[in-house]
Design a protein around this motif. Sequence first.
Motif, PDB file in Angstrom:
ATOM      1  N   ALA A   1      -4.901 -12.308  14.116  1.00  0.00           N
ATOM      2  CA  ALA A   1      -5.443 -13.199  13.089  1.00  0.00           C
ATOM      3  C   ALA A   1      -5.638 -12.483  11.764  1.00  0.00           C
ATOM      4  O   ALA A   1      -5.370 -13.045  10.701  1.00  0.00           O
ATOM      5  CB  ALA A   1      -6.762 -13.803  13.578  1.00  0.00           C
ATOM      6  N   ALA A   2      -6.120 -11.237  11.813  1.00  0.00           N
ATOM      7  CA  ALA A   2      -6.407 -10.517  10.576  1.00  0.00           C
ATOM      8  C   ALA A   2      -5.149 -10.322   9.734  1.00  0.00           C
ATOM      9  O   ALA A   2      -5.131 -10.605   8.526  1.00  0.00           O
ATOM     10  CB  ALA A   2      -7.045  -9.163  10.899  1.00  0.00           C
ATOM     11  N   SER A   3      -4.066  -9.842  10.357  1.00  0.00           N
ATOM     12  CA  SER A   3      -2.834  -9.608   9.599  1.00  0.00           C
ATOM     13  C   SER A   3      -2.163 -10.909   9.189  1.00  0.00           C
ATOM     14  O   SER A   3      -1.603 -11.017   8.096  1.00  0.00           O
ATOM     15  CB  SER A   3      -1.870  -8.745  10.412  1.00  0.00           C
ATOM     16  OG  SER A   3      -1.551  -9.351  11.650  1.00  0.00           O
ATOM     17  N   SER A   4      -2.228 -11.933  10.049  1.00  0.00           N
ATOM     18  CA  SER A   4      -1.629 -13.227   9.707  1.00  0.00           C
ATOM     19  C   SER A   4      -2.317 -13.843   8.498  1.00  0.00           C
ATOM     20  O   SER A   4      -1.657 -14.315   7.563  1.00  0.00           O
ATOM     21  CB  SER A   4      -1.704 -14.186  10.895  1.00  0.00           C
ATOM     22  OG  SER A   4      -0.900 -13.755  11.965  1.00  0.00           O
ATOM     23  N   CYS A   5      -3.650 -13.845   8.496  1.00  0.00           N
ATOM     24  CA  CYS A   5      -4.385 -14.436   7.376  1.00  0.00           C
ATOM     25  C   CYS A   5      -4.200 -13.627   6.099  1.00  0.00           C
ATOM     26  O   CYS A   5      -4.111 -14.196   5.006  1.00  0.00           O
ATOM     27  CB  CYS A   5      -5.865 -14.561   7.732  1.00  0.00           C
ATOM     28  SG  CYS A   5      -6.206 -15.822   8.980  1.00  0.00           S
ATOM     29  N   ALA A   6      -4.131 -12.303   6.226  1.00  0.00           N
ATOM     30  CA  ALA A   6      -3.894 -11.474   5.049  1.00  0.00           C
ATOM     31  C   ALA A   6      -2.521 -11.756   4.459  1.00  0.00           C
ATOM     32  O   ALA A   6      -2.360 -11.849   3.230  1.00  0.00           O
ATOM     33  CB  ALA A   6      -4.021  -9.994   5.419  1.00  0.00           C
ATOM     34  N   ALA A   7      -1.517 -11.906   5.319  1.00  0.00           N
ATOM     35  CA  ALA A   7      -0.168 -12.201   4.843  1.00  0.00           C
ATOM     36  C   ALA A   7      -0.101 -13.565   4.165  1.00  0.00           C
ATOM     37  O   ALA A   7       0.523 -13.722   3.114  1.00  0.00           O
ATOM     38  CB  ALA A   7       0.817 -12.139   6.010  1.00  0.00           C
ATOM     39  N   MET A   8      -0.770 -14.558   4.756  1.00  0.00           N
ATOM     40  CA  MET A   8      -0.763 -15.891   4.161  1.00  0.00           C
ATOM     41  C   MET A   8      -1.524 -15.905   2.840  1.00  0.00           C
ATOM     42  O   MET A   8      -1.112 -16.571   1.887  1.00  0.00           O
ATOM     43  CB  MET A   8      -1.335 -16.914   5.144  1.00  0.00           C
ATOM     44  CG  MET A   8      -0.392 -17.227   6.288  1.00  0.00           C
ATOM     45  SD  MET A   8      -0.925 -18.600   7.344  1.00  0.00           S
ATOM     46  CE  MET A   8      -2.117 -17.773   8.382  1.00  0.00           C
ATOM     47  N   ARG A   9      -2.607 -15.148   2.761  1.00  0.00           N
ATOM     48  CA  ARG A   9      -3.337 -15.061   1.498  1.00  0.00           C
ATOM     49  C   ARG A   9      -2.466 -14.413   0.425  1.00  0.00           C
ATOM     50  O   ARG A   9      -2.522 -14.788  -0.741  1.00  0.00           O
ATOM     51  CB  ARG A   9      -4.622 -14.246   1.681  1.00  0.00           C
ATOM     52  CG  ARG A   9      -5.499 -14.219   0.429  1.00  0.00           C
ATOM     53  CD  ARG A   9      -6.659 -13.264   0.576  1.00  0.00           C
ATOM     54  NE  ARG A   9      -7.473 -13.268  -0.628  1.00  0.00           N
ATOM     55  CZ  ARG A   9      -8.400 -12.355  -0.918  1.00  0.00           C
ATOM     56  NH1 ARG A   9      -8.633 -11.357  -0.053  1.00  0.00           N
ATOM     57  NH2 ARG A   9      -9.087 -12.428  -2.036  1.00  0.00           N
ATOM     58  N   GLY A  10      -1.634 -13.441   0.841  1.00  0.00           N
ATOM     59  CA  GLY A  10      -0.734 -12.772  -0.094  1.00  0.00           C
ATOM     60  C   GLY A  10       0.553 -13.539  -0.338  1.00  0.00           C
ATOM     61  O   GLY A  10       1.468 -13.015  -0.982  1.00  0.00           O
ATOM     62  N   ARG A  11       0.658 -14.760   0.201  1.00  0.00           N
ATOM     63  CA  ARG A  11       1.813 -15.642   0.022  1.00  0.00           C
ATOM     64  C   ARG A  11       3.112 -15.033   0.565  1.00  0.00           C
ATOM     65  O   ARG A  11       4.202 -15.241   0.019  1.00  0.00           O
ATOM     66  CB  ARG A  11       1.985 -16.028  -1.459  1.00  0.00           C
ATOM     67  CG  ARG A  11       0.773 -16.772  -2.016  1.00  0.00           C
ATOM     68  CD  ARG A  11       1.025 -17.328  -3.408  1.00  0.00           C
ATOM     69  NE  ARG A  11      -0.147 -18.012  -3.920  1.00  0.00           N
ATOM     70  CZ  ARG A  11      -0.490 -19.263  -3.635  1.00  0.00           C
ATOM     71  NH1 ARG A  11       0.279 -19.975  -2.827  1.00  0.00           N
ATOM     72  NH2 ARG A  11      -1.571 -19.806  -4.156  1.00  0.00           N
ATOM     73  N   LEU A  12       2.993 -14.286   1.650  1.00  0.00           N
ATOM     74  CA  LEU A  12       4.168 -13.763   2.341  1.00  0.00           C
ATOM     75  C   LEU A  12       4.620 -14.774   3.389  1.00  0.00           C
ATOM     76  O   LEU A  12       3.800 -15.477   3.976  1.00  0.00           O
ATOM     77  CB  LEU A  12       3.840 -12.438   3.025  1.00  0.00           C
ATOM     78  CG  LEU A  12       3.336 -11.305   2.126  1.00  0.00           C
ATOM     79  CD1 LEU A  12       3.019 -10.079   2.969  1.00  0.00           C
ATOM     80  CD2 LEU A  12       4.352 -10.966   1.049  1.00  0.00           C
ATOM     81  N   ASP A  13       5.906 -14.864   3.623  1.00  0.00           N
ATOM     82  CA  ASP A  13       6.388 -15.740   4.682  1.00  0.00           C
ATOM     83  C   ASP A  13       7.207 -14.930   5.675  1.00  0.00           C
ATOM     84  O   ASP A  13       7.613 -13.799   5.399  1.00  0.00           O
ATOM     85  CB  ASP A  13       7.199 -16.913   4.120  1.00  0.00           C
ATOM     86  CG  ASP A  13       8.509 -16.485   3.461  1.00  0.00           C
ATOM     87  OD1 ASP A  13       9.352 -15.887   4.158  1.00  0.00           O
ATOM     88  OD2 ASP A  13       8.690 -16.759   2.259  1.00  0.00           O
ATOM     89  N   GLY A  14       7.422 -15.533   6.837  1.00  0.00           N
ATOM     90  CA  GLY A  14       8.184 -14.866   7.887  1.00  0.00           C
ATOM     91  C   GLY A  14       9.522 -15.521   8.134  1.00  0.00           C
ATOM     92  O   GLY A  14      10.043 -15.467   9.256  1.00  0.00           O
ATOM     93  N   PHE A  15      10.100 -16.138   7.120  1.00  0.00           N
ATOM     94  CA  PHE A  15      11.346 -16.875   7.301  1.00  0.00           C
ATOM     95  C   PHE A  15      12.543 -15.923   7.329  1.00  0.00           C
ATOM     96  O   PHE A  15      12.677 -15.040   6.479  1.00  0.00           O
ATOM     97  CB  PHE A  15      11.525 -17.899   6.184  1.00  0.00           C
ATOM     98  CG  PHE A  15      10.373 -18.873   6.078  1.00  0.00           C
ATOM     99  CD1 PHE A  15       9.718 -19.315   7.213  1.00  0.00           C
ATOM    100  CD2 PHE A  15       9.937 -19.340   4.844  1.00  0.00           C
ATOM    101  CE1 PHE A  15       8.653 -20.200   7.137  1.00  0.00           C
ATOM    102  CE2 PHE A  15       8.884 -20.228   4.748  1.00  0.00           C
ATOM    103  CZ  PHE A  15       8.236 -20.659   5.890  1.00  0.00           C
ATOM    104  N   ALA A  16      13.405 -16.139   8.314  1.00  0.00           N
ATOM    105  CA  ALA A  16      14.595 -15.300   8.474  1.00  0.00           C
ATOM    106  C   ALA A  16      15.644 -16.077   9.257  1.00  0.00           C
ATOM    107  O   ALA A  16      15.372 -17.160   9.790  1.00  0.00           O
ATOM    108  CB  ALA A  16      14.234 -14.005   9.205  1.00  0.00           C
ATOM    109  N   GLU A  17      16.833 -15.532   9.332  1.00  0.00           N
ATOM    110  CA  GLU A  17      17.885 -16.169  10.109  1.00  0.00           C
ATOM    111  C   GLU A  17      17.519 -16.172  11.591  1.00  0.00           C
ATOM    112  O   GLU A  17      16.973 -15.198  12.113  1.00  0.00           O
ATOM    113  CB  GLU A  17      19.205 -15.432   9.911  1.00  0.00           C
ATOM    114  CG  GLU A  17      19.780 -15.575   8.505  1.00  0.00           C
ATOM    115  CD  GLU A  17      21.086 -14.822   8.345  1.00  0.00           C
ATOM    116  OE1 GLU A  17      21.403 -13.979   9.227  1.00  0.00           O
ATOM    117  OE2 GLU A  17      21.789 -15.065   7.352  1.00  0.00           O
ATOM    118  N   THR A  18      17.791 -17.279  12.252  1.00  0.00           N
ATOM    119  CA  THR A  18      17.532 -17.399  13.678  1.00  0.00           C
ATOM    120  C   THR A  18      18.846 -17.321  14.447  1.00  0.00           C
ATOM    121  O   THR A  18      19.912 -17.099  13.867  1.00  0.00           O
ATOM    122  CB  THR A  18      16.849 -18.742  13.984  1.00  0.00           C
ATOM    123  OG1 THR A  18      17.781 -19.815  13.722  1.00  0.00           O
ATOM    124  CG2 THR A  18      15.606 -18.939  13.122  1.00  0.00           C
TER     125      THR A  18
END
Length: 348
Positions: A20-37
């Motif tokens: 949760a800590a890293s996920s919320c920090a990433a979302m606060r920093g407007r990072l996304d995890g989108f990549a080719e599937t």
Amino acid sequence: MTAVLHVQAAGMVTCVGLDAASSCAAMRGRLDGFAETRFLGPDGEWLIGGAVPLPRNWIGVKRMAHLAAGALADLRRQMLAGSRDVLSNVPILLCLAEEDRPGRPVPDPAVLTGLLSEILQISLPRLQIIAHGRPSGFLALDRARRLVAAGEDRVIILGLDSYLTAQSVAHYLGQNRLLVPGNANGFIPGEAAAAVLCTASPGPLRLTGLGLAREVAHIYNASDKDGLDLPLRGDGMTRAYQIAMTEAQVDLAHVEYRISDLIGEQYFFKQATLASLRLERGRTPFQDLWSPAENLGNIGAAVVPVMLAQLMTAETRGYAPGSPALMEGSGDDGACGAAVFHAVRRAA
């Protein structure tokens, strides 16, 4: 009298973080995890999605079990107190995809429960299933509140879902609902798991209002009379807002910020906008609007627990825009939910 329900802690596994800590920090920093599937889009190129970077390439229900186990383990790490395990003999409300959704990742919840018990080395005798897709978390909040009123001290809401299955991808490509070259009005398929500990004792957030309603003019609607789409007026979301805010004794002008399941399609933006236009009066300050889909894509039934974790983390870390906050979400079938949360301020 309605039972008081507090949000105490959260665990999370997403495409931007394995806790949760890293996920919320990433979302606060407007990072996304989108990549080719590993799925192909209509143009023959790899489809973009929000897949969780697990250490092994598990698939099917086994993959879902590891996602859920990761979220529960994250929650357990935060809440261990001496020899007491937060997962022991606690009701777990498991939010899953709709039973009729093509390609739902957990076709048999009993198999998932068995795998979860094996991975976590615990029994889960009090697990309850709520299979209504994205709005499942609102129903889980209502059920959690009832359980607390009946004497439970702790309840866990666990959201788990994925749109990254072969059948789901094929179905939503056929419906022209995925975000691909040539279609800007679509969503990015994602996956996630989030576990939220709700308690009767005070926590960072308190649920003060909850509203459930239904929109007749849902995204697939057509009138029985002539086959024409019914006009979207936002009646369902407006009603959900009204019920939640009336219970919380607040109006929309005094809500400090909102968080919404806006998966990327125009329909859901229009629905949220119409509800705001119909209810907001007299507000002049800026009202921020958050959406986890900007970072994670469409994560289905996991979205309400993820939003709860975001709200709680923002409050505990001190970057919440204010209090109260309004959370909203809706499903493809027109089910709408809204909830109001107030921060529980502690004396220094």
